[in-house]
Design an enzyme around this catalytic site. Structure first.
Site, PDB file in Angstrom:
ATOM      1  N   HIS A  16       0.837  -1.216   0.000  1.00  0.00           N
ATOM      2  CA  HIS A  16       0.000   0.000   0.000  1.00  0.00           C
ATOM      3  C   HIS A  16       0.866   1.259   0.000  1.00  0.00           C
ATOM      4  O   HIS A  16       0.436   2.299   0.492  1.00  0.00           O
ATOM      5  CB  HIS A  16      -0.954   0.045   1.198  1.00  0.00           C
ATOM      6  CG  HIS A  16      -1.695  -1.229   1.442  1.00  0.00           C
ATOM      7  ND1 HIS A  16      -2.956  -1.467   0.956  1.00  0.00           N
ATOM      8  CD2 HIS A  16      -1.332  -2.368   2.102  1.00  0.00           C
ATOM      9  CE1 HIS A  16      -3.355  -2.680   1.317  1.00  0.00           C
ATOM     10  NE2 HIS A  16      -2.378  -3.251   1.998  1.00  0.00           N
ATOM     11  N   SER A  20      13.918  21.350 -16.573  1.00  0.00           N
ATOM     12  CA  SER A  20      12.664  22.066 -16.754  1.00  0.00           C
ATOM     13  C   SER A  20      12.954  23.341 -17.525  1.00  0.00           C
ATOM     14  O   SER A  20      14.025  23.933 -17.381  1.00  0.00           O
ATOM     15  CB  SER A  20      12.075  22.392 -15.383  1.00  0.00           C
ATOM     16  OG  SER A  20      11.276  23.549 -15.463  1.00  0.00           O
ATOM     17  N   LYS A  77      15.403  21.750 -11.478  1.00  0.00           N
ATOM     18  CA  LYS A  77      14.716  20.479 -11.706  1.00  0.00           C
ATOM     19  C   LYS A  77      15.537  19.484 -12.516  1.00  0.00           C
ATOM     20  O   LYS A  77      16.252  19.829 -13.434  1.00  0.00           O
ATOM     21  CB  LYS A  77      13.395  20.709 -12.452  1.00  0.00           C
ATOM     22  CG  LYS A  77      12.347  21.444 -11.675  1.00  0.00           C
ATOM     23  CD  LYS A  77      11.691  20.626 -10.579  1.00  0.00           C
ATOM     24  CE  LYS A  77      10.883  19.463 -11.084  1.00  0.00           C
ATOM     25  NZ  LYS A  77       9.653  19.886 -11.785  1.00  0.00           N
ATOM     26  N   GLU A  98       8.934   8.127 -16.197  1.00  0.00           N
ATOM     27  CA  GLU A  98       7.502   8.442 -16.280  1.00  0.00           C
ATOM     28  C   GLU A  98       6.902   7.857 -17.556  1.00  0.00           C
ATOM     29  O   GLU A  98       5.788   7.335 -17.562  1.00  0.00           O
ATOM     30  CB  GLU A  98       7.296   9.962 -16.274  1.00  0.00           C
ATOM     31  CG  GLU A  98       7.672  10.626 -14.971  1.00  0.00           C
ATOM     32  CD  GLU A  98       7.663  12.147 -15.100  1.00  0.00           C
ATOM     33  OE1 GLU A  98       8.699  12.730 -15.483  1.00  0.00           O
ATOM     34  OE2 GLU A  98       6.611  12.746 -14.839  1.00  0.00           O
TER      35      GLU A  98
END
Ligand code: ARG
Length: 455
Positions: free
Chosen positions: A151, A272, A278, A285
């Site tokens: 979980h 970014s 970043k 992803e």
């Protein structure tokens, strides 16, 4: 002469034509045309001069396709018609003999089987590279503890090697699925004709041997209707992509500042456009996001084949884009996963700190009581009570007092209790086969190494 008195509507032509995507089948189409021409001559269905003219024209066509100089005509409907047209332009009238005893129905099924066979073989090799990278990483991080999660809550600590090896076993199962898909391409469709066989004494076994098929499809109706091997490939790809999405998801989480378990190499991350600090895990992803697309291709082809009357229906032309996009997508995903794993830098301190929250040893405390004769369900309650006292008072389990421990259960021996709360004890007590104790993980690593296929 043509049966039609009106030209095709240009919009129908666009709907109907598959050339834009089936072009990539050309190497298989040329190979099967060569095998077919040789067989026709060997069976005296065409003369040897005609065969030689066809083979010479096919060589010329192949050279043009390789060089990128092949001139596709606007009314070429698909790669099969384009190649036959060009063979006829080069060889003259004899070009018209190439399609003797052949239909585009058995022709396309053959090309797609050859393509799928190659794709499945390629996937197994890409999996071999990824599993090798994972096993190497497991070996380098054999005894690095991190929390195992259920979980997404810290559950029980494990060694990083153990976690990475979980992916190895998943991928080895995927590999078997691709080997199966490959085995399903082993029966040659060519020779089935449109659906009923052909009016010539062909030698299908000779064609099968030349093209590397183990046997011929035994039923001409099934031969031209069958796309099971595409479904099998897509199913293998869907499961594999789903596995990769879980790896991608973990790399996204683990590379976040919150986890800080891993730093992905610069080669697999991007910046970014607005936030200079970043470093985004885009590749991970996308690994996560590509899976549903592959699953959709599988589901779409089931939709296409569902309820289709035998034999060939134009619907089946839709098999290709689902197959091709899956092959390309999966190929990218497997190569990216391999690159990311090879370049990943894991952080021992961060992982270990996360795994040293002693609440994670709650099961071990319960099992300690079990060994002292308390039924497990009661132990579960006793330890849950202790966890609650610790959490409510902002202490670790090790900080509970002797009185609190004795109050929870007479069987709880404070010294033994505190000894249990050392990190290595929780890990090293998981001695069951397949468990996380170091000796077990070492065995597993050896087993994984010997299950790998040489890259
Ligand atoms: N382009 C077609 C396909 O991909 C080739 C087979 C055409 N056969 C036919 N009977 N129209 O399925």
């Amino acid at each position: 002469m043509s049966r039609f008195s009106e030209p095709q509507d240009p919009i129908f032509h666009r709907l109907n034509a598959s050339l834009a995507f089936d072009q990539r089948l050309w190497p298989h189409d040329v190979a099967q045309s060569r095998a077919h021409a040789r067989m026709l001559a060997a069976q005296s269905i065409i003369g040897t001069d005609d065969r030689d003219a066809l083979l010479a024209a096919l060589d010329a066509v192949e050279a043009e396709l390789v060089a990128g100089t092949f001139d596709f005509a606007t009314d070429d409907e698909d790669i099969h018609m384009a190649i036959e047209r060009r063979v006829t332009e080069i060889a003259g009238r004899v070009g018209g003999t190439l399609h003797t005893a052949r239909s585009r129905n058995d022709q396309v099924a053959t090309d797609v089987a050859l393509f799928t066979r190659d794709a499945a073989g390629h996937a197994t090799r890409a999996i071999d590279a990824l599993t090798a990278a994972l096993v190497d990483a497991a070996e380098r991080h054999l005894d690095w503890p991190l929390p195992g999660y259920t979980h997404l809550q810290r559950a029980q600590p494990v060694y990083l090697a153990h976690h990475l090896l979980a992916y190895v076993w998943m991928l080895l199962r995927d590999r078997e699925r691709f080997v199966f898909a490959e085995s399903q391409t082993a029966a040659l469709p060519l020779g089935a004709g449109a659906l009923a066989g052909v009016n010539f004494a062909t030698d299908r076994n000779a064609v099968a041997a030349e093209l590397g098929f183990a046997q011929i499809a035994p039923n001409s109706i099934d031969a031209v209707s069958n796309r099971d091997f595409v479904l099998d490939y897509l199913a293998a790809a869907a499961t594999c992509a789903t596995h990769l999405s879980r790896l991608g998801a973990e790399l996204v989480l683990w590379s976040s500042e919150e986890f800080g378990f891993v730093t992905l190499s610069d080669a697999w991350t991007s910046g970014s456009s607005i936030m200079p600090q970043k470093k985004n895990p885009d590749a991970a992803e996308l690994l996560r996001a590509k899976a549903p697309r592959i699953v959709a291709h599988l589901s779409a082809l089931h939709g296409v084949m569902h309820g289709l009357p035998l034999t060939y229906n134009k619907d089946m032309q839709e098999d290709k884009e689902h197959l091709f996009d899956t092959v390309d997508t999966l190929d990218l995903c497997l190569a990216s996963a391999t690159g990311m794993i090879r370049g990943a830098r894991f952080h021992r301190e961060r992982m270990s700190a996360a795994a040293s929250d002693d609440l994670i040893a709650a099961t071990d405390v319960a099992d300690h009581l079990v060994k002292r004769g308390v039924p497990f369900r009661e132990c579960h309650g006793i330890v849950a009570g202790l966890v609650r006292i610790a959490v409510d008072s902002g202490r670790t389990l090790a900080e509970l007092t002797d009185d609190e421990l004795r109050g929870a259960s007479e069987q709880l021996e404070p010294e033994a209790f505190r000894a249990l709360l050392s990190q290595s004890a929780w890990l090293e007590s998981k001695v069951s086969a397949g468990g996380t104790a170091l000796a077990r993980v070492r065995e597993q690593l050896d087993a994984a190494r010997s299950a790998l296929h040489p890259v």
